[in-house]
Design an enzyme around this catalytic site. Structure first.
Site, PDB file in Angstrom:
ATOM      1  N   GLY A 126      13.886 -77.227  51.156  1.00  0.00           N
ATOM      2  CA  GLY A 126      14.090 -78.035  52.356  1.00  0.00           C
ATOM      3  C   GLY A 126      15.002 -77.422  53.403  1.00  0.00           C
ATOM      4  O   GLY A 126      14.812 -77.620  54.602  1.00  0.00           O
ATOM      5  N   GLU A 170      22.001 -77.667  53.426  1.00  0.00           N
ATOM      6  CA  GLU A 170      21.008 -78.627  52.955  1.00  0.00           C
ATOM      7  C   GLU A 170      20.209 -79.180  54.128  1.00  0.00           C
ATOM      8  O   GLU A 170      20.654 -79.119  55.273  1.00  0.00           O
ATOM      9  CB  GLU A 170      21.750 -79.787  52.276  1.00  0.00           C
ATOM     10  CG  GLU A 170      21.436 -80.118  50.859  1.00  0.00           C
ATOM     11  CD  GLU A 170      20.002 -80.205  50.401  1.00  0.00           C
ATOM     12  OE1 GLU A 170      19.066 -79.709  51.069  1.00  0.00           O
ATOM     13  OE2 GLU A 170      19.797 -80.765  49.330  1.00  0.00           O
ATOM     14  N   ASP A 171      19.044 -79.729  53.811  1.00  0.00           N
ATOM     15  CA  ASP A 171      18.271 -80.376  54.872  1.00  0.00           C
ATOM     16  C   ASP A 171      18.779 -81.788  55.137  1.00  0.00           C
ATOM     17  O   ASP A 171      18.954 -82.203  56.263  1.00  0.00           O
ATOM     18  CB  ASP A 171      16.768 -80.390  54.540  1.00  0.00           C
ATOM     19  CG  ASP A 171      16.450 -80.944  53.151  1.00  0.00           C
ATOM     20  OD1 ASP A 171      17.381 -81.297  52.389  1.00  0.00           O
ATOM     21  OD2 ASP A 171      15.258 -81.026  52.815  1.00  0.00           O
ATOM     22  N   ASP A 218      21.023 -87.520  51.006  1.00  0.00           N
ATOM     23  CA  ASP A 218      20.393 -88.824  50.848  1.00  0.00           C
ATOM     24  C   ASP A 218      21.232 -89.636  49.852  1.00  0.00           C
ATOM     25  O   ASP A 218      22.297 -90.140  50.226  1.00  0.00           O
ATOM     26  CB  ASP A 218      18.948 -88.592  50.382  1.00  0.00           C
ATOM     27  CG  ASP A 218      18.107 -89.844  50.358  1.00  0.00           C
ATOM     28  OD1 ASP A 218      18.316 -90.720  51.207  1.00  0.00           O
ATOM     29  OD2 ASP A 218      17.222 -89.949  49.482  1.00  0.00           O
ATOM     30  N   LYS A 238      21.907 -89.357  55.600  1.00  0.00           N
ATOM     31  CA  LYS A 238      21.388 -90.730  55.532  1.00  0.00           C
ATOM     32  C   LYS A 238      22.386 -91.562  54.714  1.00  0.00           C
ATOM     33  O   LYS A 238      22.148 -91.853  53.547  1.00  0.00           O
ATOM     34  CB  LYS A 238      20.040 -90.679  54.802  1.00  0.00           C
ATOM     35  CG  LYS A 238      18.973 -91.626  55.307  1.00  0.00           C
ATOM     36  CD  LYS A 238      17.805 -91.664  54.334  1.00  0.00           C
ATOM     37  CE  LYS A 238      16.629 -90.825  54.770  1.00  0.00           C
ATOM     38  NZ  LYS A 238      15.501 -90.900  53.800  1.00  0.00           N
ATOM     39  N   PHE A 293      11.802 -92.559  55.906  1.00  0.00           N
ATOM     40  CA  PHE A 293      11.390 -91.306  55.293  1.00  0.00           C
ATOM     41  C   PHE A 293      11.017 -90.295  56.374  1.00  0.00           C
ATOM     42  O   PHE A 293      10.092 -90.495  57.152  1.00  0.00           O
ATOM     43  CB  PHE A 293      10.252 -91.501  54.297  1.00  0.00           C
ATOM     44  CG  PHE A 293      10.139 -90.311  53.387  1.00  0.00           C
ATOM     45  CD1 PHE A 293      11.008 -90.162  52.313  1.00  0.00           C
ATOM     46  CD2 PHE A 293       9.216 -89.301  53.650  1.00  0.00           C
ATOM     47  CE1 PHE A 293      10.962 -89.028  51.503  1.00  0.00           C
ATOM     48  CE2 PHE A 293       9.159 -88.166  52.834  1.00  0.00           C
ATOM     49  CZ  PHE A 293      10.029 -88.044  51.761  1.00  0.00           C
ATOM     50  N   ASP A 325       9.967 -82.356  53.493  1.00  0.00           N
ATOM     51  CA  ASP A 325       8.556 -82.509  53.123  1.00  0.00           C
ATOM     52  C   ASP A 325       8.234 -83.896  52.585  1.00  0.00           C
ATOM     53  O   ASP A 325       9.116 -84.663  52.195  1.00  0.00           O
ATOM     54  CB  ASP A 325       8.189 -81.499  52.033  1.00  0.00           C
ATOM     55  CG  ASP A 325       8.753 -81.909  50.668  1.00  0.00           C
ATOM     56  OD1 ASP A 325       9.974 -82.158  50.580  1.00  0.00           O
ATOM     57  OD2 ASP A 325       7.974 -82.013  49.706  1.00  0.00           O
ATOM     58  N   ARG A 385       6.697 -79.478  56.052  1.00  0.00           N
ATOM     59  CA  ARG A 385       7.932 -78.701  56.208  1.00  0.00           C
ATOM     60  C   ARG A 385       7.901 -77.834  57.458  1.00  0.00           C
ATOM     61  O   ARG A 385       8.930 -77.511  58.027  1.00  0.00           O
ATOM     62  CB  ARG A 385       8.127 -77.763  55.004  1.00  0.00           C
ATOM     63  CG  ARG A 385       8.445 -78.451  53.701  1.00  0.00           C
ATOM     64  CD  ARG A 385       8.977 -77.421  52.723  1.00  0.00           C
ATOM     65  NE  ARG A 385       8.920 -77.840  51.330  1.00  0.00           N
ATOM     66  CZ  ARG A 385       9.824 -78.609  50.745  1.00  0.00           C
ATOM     67  NH1 ARG A 385      10.838 -79.062  51.437  1.00  0.00           N
ATOM     68  NH2 ARG A 385       9.709 -78.924  49.472  1.00  0.00           N
TER      69      ARG A 385
HETATM   70  P1  IMP Z   1      19.622 -86.696  47.219  1.00  0.00           P
HETATM   71  O1  IMP Z   1      19.943 -86.065  45.905  1.00  0.00           O
HETATM   72  O2  IMP Z   1      19.103 -88.091  47.073  1.00  0.00           O
HETATM   73  O3  IMP Z   1      20.741 -86.637  48.220  1.00  0.00           O
HETATM   74  O4  IMP Z   1      18.368 -85.963  47.785  1.00  0.00           O
HETATM   75  C1  IMP Z   1      18.428 -84.857  48.496  1.00  0.00           C
HETATM   76  C2  IMP Z   1      17.064 -84.250  48.614  1.00  0.00           C
HETATM   77  O5  IMP Z   1      16.026 -85.237  48.672  1.00  0.00           O
HETATM   78  C3  IMP Z   1      16.988 -83.500  49.911  1.00  0.00           C
HETATM   79  O6  IMP Z   1      17.357 -82.175  49.725  1.00  0.00           O
HETATM   80  C4  IMP Z   1      15.533 -83.651  50.294  1.00  0.00           C
HETATM   81  O7  IMP Z   1      14.814 -82.579  49.743  1.00  0.00           O
HETATM   82  C5  IMP Z   1      15.083 -84.936  49.658  1.00  0.00           C
HETATM   83  N1  IMP Z   1      15.018 -86.032  50.647  1.00  0.00           N
HETATM   84  C6  IMP Z   1      15.885 -87.047  50.816  1.00  0.00           C
HETATM   85  N2  IMP Z   1      15.528 -87.858  51.816  1.00  0.00           N
HETATM   86  C7  IMP Z   1      14.399 -87.334  52.324  1.00  0.00           C
HETATM   87  C8  IMP Z   1      13.537 -87.701  53.424  1.00  0.00           C
HETATM   88  O8  IMP Z   1      13.724 -88.674  54.179  1.00  0.00           O
HETATM   89  N3  IMP Z   1      12.467 -86.882  53.620  1.00  0.00           N
HETATM   90  C9  IMP Z   1      12.200 -85.796  52.850  1.00  0.00           C
HETATM   91  N4  IMP Z   1      12.987 -85.412  51.834  1.00  0.00           N
HETATM   92  C10 IMP Z   1      14.074 -86.172  51.576  1.00  0.00           C
HETATM   93 MG    MG Z   2      16.087 -80.575  49.276  1.00  0.00          MG
END
Ligand code: IMP
Ligand code: MG
Length: 178
Positions: free
Chosen positions: A43, A97-98, A101, A129, A150, A157, A163
């Site tokens: 990402g 990071e992208d 979340d 987020k 989302f 992606d 992507r």
């Molecule tokens: P976390 O562990 O929940 O913080 O997730 C992080 C990863 O989930 C990111 O690196 C993204 O790859 C993916 N992710 C979280 N939210 C989104 C979204 O809205 N769209 C696409 N990928 C997401």
């Molecule tokens: Mg990711």
């Protein structure tokens, strides 16, 4: 592909301008620190490469692959698919990071790099987020704070697609609610 997008949140031009600003802040702090940039695949690929072009000082680039979303939009289990090839003991680390979340991915990675003796660890993320946060992590350099929708594009992606969109947009619900 573009027809699956509900609305565009950030255009390529806006994102690049924001990356200019972040790069300037980071240059002021890191120009003499020889940091290791750790990009979280896949990402953060696009964000990392745009950022790297603007960090005009000595640094090392490495990457990890962490799977957290098995497939689709619901957060799953975390595993390290590809480890670093750089010894980060005593090094200053910038994780790219992208999106932050739930925060579980970055919590996992930060703890891992801390255990290995990094001198410092900062999180650089295109998007944040905060509404969805479960783990105790905060971004240090954030492009944009976004609502709980989302998002795809600029590296993000859905099921391996979108992507390569040069902007960040909201994916139509109809694409994943079938
Ligand atoms: P976390 O562990 O929940 O913080 O997730 C992080 C990863 O989930 C990111 O690196 C993204 O790859 C993916 N992710 C979280 N939210 C989104 C979204 O809205 N769209 C696409 N990928 C997401
Ligand atoms: Mg990711």
């Amino acid at each position: 592909m573009n027809n699956d997008i509900e609305k565009i949140l950030f255009t390529e031009e806006q994102i690049n301008h924001r990356i200019d600003e972040l790069a300037e802040e980071m240059t002021a702090k890191y120009a003499d620190k020889n940091p290791v940039v750790v990009s979280v695949m896949t990402g953060a690929m696009m964000f990392t490469s745009e950022m790297l072009k603007r960090l005009n000082f000595k640094l090392t680039v490495d990457y990890v692959d962490i799977s957290s979303y098995a497939d689709g939009t619901v957060s799953g289990k975390i595993s390290l698919v590809k480890d670093l090839s750089t010894d980060i003991k005593g090094r200053h680390v910038l994780i790219m990071e992208d999106i932050v979340d739930t925060g579980h991915t970055l919590k996992y990675l930060k703890d891992l790099l801390e255990d290995r003796g990094a001198a410092s660890i900062k999180i650089v993320s295109l998007l944040d987020k905060p509404e969805r946060r479960e783990a105790d992590v905060t971004g240090d350099y954030i492009g944009y704070t976004v609502p709980n929708e989302f998002l795809v594009g600029f590296g993000l992606d859905y099921s391996g697609h979108y992507r390569n969109l040069p902007y960040v947009g909201v994916l139509k619900r109809s694409v994943y609610e079938k």
